[in-house]
Write an enzyme that holds these catalytic residues in place. Structure first.
Site, PDB file in Angstrom:
ATOM      1  N   THR A 129      55.317  75.244  47.811  1.00 59.68           N
ATOM      2  CA  THR A 129      56.546  74.715  46.820  1.00 59.68           C
ATOM      3  C   THR A 129      55.818  73.311  46.923  1.00 59.68           C
ATOM      4  OG1 THR A 129      57.999  75.340  48.593  1.00 59.68           O
ATOM      5  CG2 THR A 129      58.686  73.950  47.428  1.00 59.68           C
ATOM      6  N   SER A 135      61.928  77.864  44.203  1.00 66.15           N
ATOM      7  CA  SER A 135      62.313  78.480  44.002  1.00 66.15           C
ATOM      8  C   SER A 135      61.512  79.737  42.572  1.00 66.15           C
ATOM      9  CB  SER A 135      63.960  79.780  43.828  1.00 66.15           C
ATOM     10  OG  SER A 135      64.780  78.849  44.347  1.00 66.15           O
ATOM     11  N   ARG A 247      60.394  87.248  55.759  1.00 61.04           N
ATOM     12  CA  ARG A 247      61.991  87.480  55.313  1.00 61.04           C
ATOM     13  C   ARG A 247      62.333  87.638  56.675  1.00 61.04           C
ATOM     14  NH1 ARG A 247      62.050  88.032  48.636  1.00 61.04           N
ATOM     15  NH2 ARG A 247      61.737  85.109  48.784  1.00 61.04           N
ATOM     16  N   THR A 320      62.532  93.568  49.791  1.00 60.40           N
ATOM     17  CA  THR A 320      63.690  94.229  49.763  1.00 60.40           C
ATOM     18  C   THR A 320      64.783  94.621  51.110  1.00 60.40           C
ATOM     19  OG1 THR A 320      63.853  95.500  46.966  1.00 60.40           O
ATOM     20  CG2 THR A 320      66.018  94.574  48.463  1.00 60.40           C
ATOM     21  N   GLY A 346      86.954  69.012  69.026  1.00 64.18           N
ATOM     22  CA  GLY A 346      86.603  67.634  69.009  1.00 64.18           C
ATOM     23  C   GLY A 346      84.943  67.567  69.296  1.00 64.18           C
ATOM     24  N   GLU A 369      61.951  79.792  52.641  1.00 68.03           N
ATOM     25  CA  GLU A 369      61.584  81.205  52.339  1.00 68.03           C
ATOM     26  C   GLU A 369      62.196  81.610  51.763  1.00 68.03           C
ATOM     27  OE1 GLU A 369      57.814  81.704  53.624  1.00 68.03           O
ATOM     28  OE2 GLU A 369      58.128  83.144  53.759  1.00 68.03           O
TER      29      GLU A 369
HETATM   30  C1  LIG Z   1      62.465  71.449  55.619  1.00 72.36           C
HETATM   31  C2  LIG Z   1      62.158  72.358  54.675  1.00 72.36           C
HETATM   32  C3  LIG Z   1      60.931  73.237  55.635  1.00 72.36           C
HETATM   33  C4  LIG Z   1      60.249  74.385  53.953  1.00 72.36           C
HETATM   34  N1  LIG Z   1      58.408  74.660  54.740  1.00 72.36           N
HETATM   35  C5  LIG Z   1      58.312  75.299  54.223  1.00 72.36           C
HETATM   36  C6  LIG Z   1      56.794  75.225  54.065  1.00 72.36           C
HETATM   37  O1  LIG Z   1      56.358  74.635  55.016  1.00 72.36           O
HETATM   38  N2  LIG Z   1      55.847  75.548  52.750  1.00 72.36           N
HETATM   39  C7  LIG Z   1      56.299  75.767  51.333  1.00 72.36           C
HETATM   40  O2  LIG Z   1      56.242  75.877  50.906  1.00 72.36           O
HETATM   41  N3  LIG Z   1      58.207  74.942  51.589  1.00 72.36           N
HETATM   42  C8  LIG Z   1      58.461  75.262  52.504  1.00 72.36           C
HETATM   43  N4  LIG Z   1      59.966  74.988  52.121  1.00 72.36           N
HETATM   44  C9  LIG Z   1      60.403  75.019  50.774  1.00 72.36           C
HETATM   45  C10 LIG Z   1      62.029  75.793  51.039  1.00 72.36           C
HETATM   46  O3  LIG Z   1      61.271  76.663  50.721  1.00 72.36           O
HETATM   47  C11 LIG Z   1      62.286  75.457  49.042  1.00 72.36           C
HETATM   48  O4  LIG Z   1      62.566  74.199  48.940  1.00 72.36           O
HETATM   49  C12 LIG Z   1      62.536  76.948  48.618  1.00 72.36           C
HETATM   50  O5  LIG Z   1      62.451  77.636  48.503  1.00 72.36           O
HETATM   51  C13 LIG Z   1      64.225  75.871  47.441  1.00 72.36           C
HETATM   52  O6  LIG Z   1      63.400  75.939  46.597  1.00 72.36           O
HETATM   53  P1  LIG Z   1      63.532  74.150  46.346  1.00 72.36           P
HETATM   54  O7  LIG Z   1      63.878  73.414  47.177  1.00 72.36           O
HETATM   55  O8  LIG Z   1      62.650  73.618  44.690  1.00 72.36           O
HETATM   56  O9  LIG Z   1      65.042  74.545  45.347  1.00 72.36           O
HETATM   57  P2  LIG Z   1      65.359  75.205  44.036  1.00 72.36           P
HETATM   58  O10 LIG Z   1      64.375  76.336  43.776  1.00 72.36           O
HETATM   59  O11 LIG Z   1      65.360  73.812  42.379  1.00 72.36           O
HETATM   60  O12 LIG Z   1      66.771  75.697  44.377  1.00 72.36           O
HETATM   61  C14 LIG Z   1      68.571  74.946  44.160  1.00 72.36           C
HETATM   62  C15 LIG Z   1      69.362  75.299  44.219  1.00 72.36           C
HETATM   63  O13 LIG Z   1      69.614  76.481  43.283  1.00 72.36           O
HETATM   64  C16 LIG Z   1      69.318  76.975  42.901  1.00 72.36           C
HETATM   65  N5  LIG Z   1      68.639  78.762  41.978  1.00 72.36           N
HETATM   66  C17 LIG Z   1      67.406  78.084  42.388  1.00 72.36           C
HETATM   67  N6  LIG Z   1      67.246  79.137  40.820  1.00 72.36           N
HETATM   68  C18 LIG Z   1      67.342  80.022  40.707  1.00 72.36           C
HETATM   69  C19 LIG Z   1      67.985  80.702  39.198  1.00 72.36           C
HETATM   70  N7  LIG Z   1      67.337  81.459  38.909  1.00 72.36           N
HETATM   71  N8  LIG Z   1      69.275  81.726  39.064  1.00 72.36           N
HETATM   72  C20 LIG Z   1      70.139  80.960  40.030  1.00 72.36           C
HETATM   73  N9  LIG Z   1      70.443  80.000  41.104  1.00 72.36           N
HETATM   74  C21 LIG Z   1      69.227  79.525  41.287  1.00 72.36           C
HETATM   75  C22 LIG Z   1      68.982  77.850  44.893  1.00 72.36           C
HETATM   76  O14 LIG Z   1      69.553  79.148  45.837  1.00 72.36           O
HETATM   77  C23 LIG Z   1      69.680  76.403  45.368  1.00 72.36           C
HETATM   78  O15 LIG Z   1      70.606  76.818  46.117  1.00 72.36           O
HETATM   79  C24 LIG Z   1      60.548  74.132  53.002  1.00 72.36           C
HETATM   80  C25 LIG Z   1      61.810  73.719  53.065  1.00 72.36           C
HETATM   81  C26 LIG Z   1      62.875  72.634  53.315  1.00 72.36           C
HETATM   82  C27 LIG Z   1      63.799  72.071  52.916  1.00 72.36           C
END
Ligand SMILES: Cc1cc2nc3c(=O)[nH]c(=O)nc-3n(C[C@H](O)[C@H](O)[C@H](O)COP(=O)(O)OP(=O)(O)OC[C@H]3O[C@@H](n4cnc5c(N)ncnc54)[C@H](O)[C@@H]3O)c2cc1C
Length: 552
Positions: A129, A135, A247, A320, A346, A369
């Site tokens: 990420t 995503s 997953r 899937t 509470g 994930e």
């Molecule tokens: C505590 C923590 C630990 C993590 N550990 C790791 C790690 O070890 N390694 C790593 O690589 N990553 C890690 N991550 C990253 C994590 O996988 C991402 O936060 C996640 O994939 C979502 O990406 P984003 O935060 O950029 O949200 P975004 O992709 O910006 O999404 C924001 C919202 O929009 C929605 N959304 C996104 N795209 C679409 C679409 N096309 N259509 C409709 N809705 C959409 C999403 O579902 C979400 O609700 C971690 C995150 C956290 C918070």
């Protein structure tokens, strides 16, 4: 039979972890670490090193590990998450970090790094990420620029930023996804490399016992041997190749977190007396706050176990199926933990009671994930293809299989799960006829309906297997066949009702010409409503079984 550990080794491993945590991770020490926002690095290293050697479970025997399979890892992940989801994340981040090596590394790279993980107990982190690429990993900005020597690529200079990396501030070894000239590629980067820096720990809502940090890479040099798979451009494929598996791990986190909260609520309700009796005797309490959550979690578990067995049987990546398992298990885990706060009233809302912490922890499972929305999209797209390819037969055929099962093993909810499938087939068909999946909202909601129906079918099959003694020997032993049958009937009713009624809402909400009376008939609403008969009696029985378990 699944591959991987034998039954005794798995049982012993799980017992060892529980014993270790009883001694070293008491509820109070976990609450203290959470309040201090402290990731206990020493403890995590002990668990992944000479102390417990958890990392050995997922390393192949040829590299000094125990060669656990997917099923073993699911059981381990649930057990760890039941103890603490932050610690589970810290331990399992090493597993995730090593995936690009296990999947994409050359035999030499696998030997080098996996042997070191086994022998030295190194902590790993998985760096995919980025600030702009969550995503949508294809939006990746980190670059890997080749460094030439004598006309050949001698290494790469990696520059960019990674965001939200579990173990980011404490790992010894990182797998980093970066754009090489040939496309996204994975590289192994060691802690301490020039230009490489882990950020300060994030101040998070939950999993505060896990270290999460951003990474900065400025012209970090890695020799060419650190390009995984010896070829550029394979990175996204390599990441995709393990989604089914990874997953499932997070699905197991949802189960562990959900049950950790629900078990506390069940226990509490036997002790808390209100209006002349313990809360456990109040139907309005148990049938809302306990039973539906147990049913949902067990439906998700059935799907997790089926998928784990199929991955271990080399049926493919099952991305899937991994998405369905993750979606339902993590959503169910969140709902269960939220209900557990309500169940403690509470007290549940205060930090002294651990359900409040569990609720904050389990929240992450619908985000990392792959978010729940991305899961819905993955599920809906794939099953839409199946609907189209079979000219609408896909779910009718699966319903037929369940009807055959129901005839052989009655009272396990298979007949009602079949209603959910018939209804789903017709909902999908109406969406096709009215071209409704052009609306992203409709497509994603279909993902939810599909997950519910498929998990209902799975729980019915699990209840049948338990009834005829053919359940996988490593399966979770939480419930006997009678209780599984009750939970299956409860969940199948919920799934069928959801598909039928939400299906009508979706189609009527999006299509201009839909006749509601016709849709009620087509989606089988009358039989679905009839199938709700006996629900209350089943909830009474489920309550009795859940509380008997406590007494036993
Ligand atoms: C505590 C923590 C630990 C993590 N550990 C790791 C790690 O070890 N390694 C790593 O690589 N990553 C890690 N991550 C990253 C994590 O996988 C991402 O936060 C996640 O994939 C979502 O990406 P984003 O935060 O950029 O949200 P975004 O992709 O910006 O999404 C924001 C919202 O929009 C929605 N959304 C996104 N795209 C679409 C679409 N096309 N259509 C409709 N809705 C959409 C999403 O579902 C979400 O609700 C971690 C995150 C956290 C918070």
């Amino acid at each position: 039979m699944s591959s991987g550990l034998d039954d005794d080794t798995l049982r012993l491993t799980l017992e060892t972890i529980r014993d270790f945590s009883k001694e070293r991770l008491t509820e109070q020490s976990i609450l203290d670490l959470d309040a201090a926002d402290e990731a206990p690095e020493g403890l995590i290293r002990e668990m992944c090193g000479d102390g417990l050697g958890i990392q050995l479970l997922f390393i192949p025997e040829e590299y000094g590990g125990m060669g656990g399979g997917t099923f073993d890892v699911y059981r381990l992940c649930e057990a760890m998450a039941y103890i603490d989801l932050g610690i589970a994340t810290g331990v399992l981040a090493t597993f995730l970090g090593s995936d690009p090596i296990s999947v994409g590394g050359t035999p030499e790279q696998q030997k080098e790094w996996l042997s070191r993980l086994a022998n030295e107990g190194l902590l790993m982190a998985y760096g995919a990420t980025e600030p702009e690429a969550g995503s949508d990993l294809a939006a990746l900005r980190t670059t890997a620029t080749p460094v030439m020597k004598d006309g050949a690529v001698a290494g790469y200079r990696i520059s960019g930023r990674k965001q939200w990396i579990s173990n980011g501030g404490i790992a010894d070894l990182y797998t980093i996804l970066a754009n090489a000239p040939g496309g996204p590629s994975w590289f192994v980067v060691e802690r301490g490399a020039d230009g490489f820096e882990g950020g300060k720990p994030e101040d998070k809502h939950g999993i505060r016992l896990s270290n999460t940090a951003a990474l900065t890479l400025e012209d970090v040099f890695v020799p060419v041997e650190r390009l995984l798979g010896d070829a550029e451009g394979l990175g996204l494929q390599q990441a995709q190749a393990v989604f089914g598996y990874t997953r499932l791990m997070v699905a197991a986190f949802g189960l562990g977190g959900g049950w950790a909260a629900l078990d506390r609520a069940i226990q509490y309700s036997t002790e808390r007396v209100q209006a002349g009796g313990p809360l456990s005797t109040k139907q309005g309490y148990t049938h809302k706050l306990i039973v539906p959550h147990a049913a949902r979690l067990e439906a998700a578990r059935a799907y997790v176990e089926e998928t784990a067995l199929r991955i271990d049987a080399q049926e493919g990546n099952l991305n899937t199926e991994g998405a369905i398992a993750k979606y339902l298990a993590t959503e169910a885990g969140n709902l269960a933990a939220d209900a557990a706060i309500q169940a403690l009233g509470g007290y549940g809302y205060t930090r002294d009671y651990i359900v409040e912490k569990i609720k904050r922890d389990v929240r992450i499972t619908t985000i990392y994930e792959g978010t729940s929305e991305i899961m819905e999209m993955t599920i809906a797209r794939d099953r839409w293809q199946a609907h189209m390819k079979t000219r609408g037969r896909h779910y009718h055929d699966l319903a037929g299989e369940l009807e055959t099962l129901a005839a052989r093993v009655p009272e396990i909810g298979a007949d009602v799960a079949a209603l959910a499938f018939h209804s789903l087939a017709e909902v999908l068909e109406q969406c096709r006829l009215n071209r409704l999946t052009r609306n992203q909202h409709v497509l994603l909601r279909l993902g939810e309906l599909i997950a519910y129906a498929e998990c209902a079918a799975s729980l019915a099959r699990r209840a049948a297997a338990a009834a005829d003694g053919s359940l996988e020997s490593k399966a979770d032993p939480r419930f006997d066949s009678k209780t599984l049958a009750i939970l299956s009937r409860i969940f199948a009713r919920e799934a069928a009702l959801k598909v039928g009624e939400e299906g009508i809402r979706l189609v009527v909400g999006a299509a201009e010409a839909a006749s509601i009376v016709d849709l009620q008939e087509t989606f089988g609403l009358a039989p679905i409503h009839s199938a709700q008969r006996g629900l209350l009696a089943d909830m009474d029985k489920a309550t009795a079984a859940l509380y008997e378990r406590l007494a036993g």
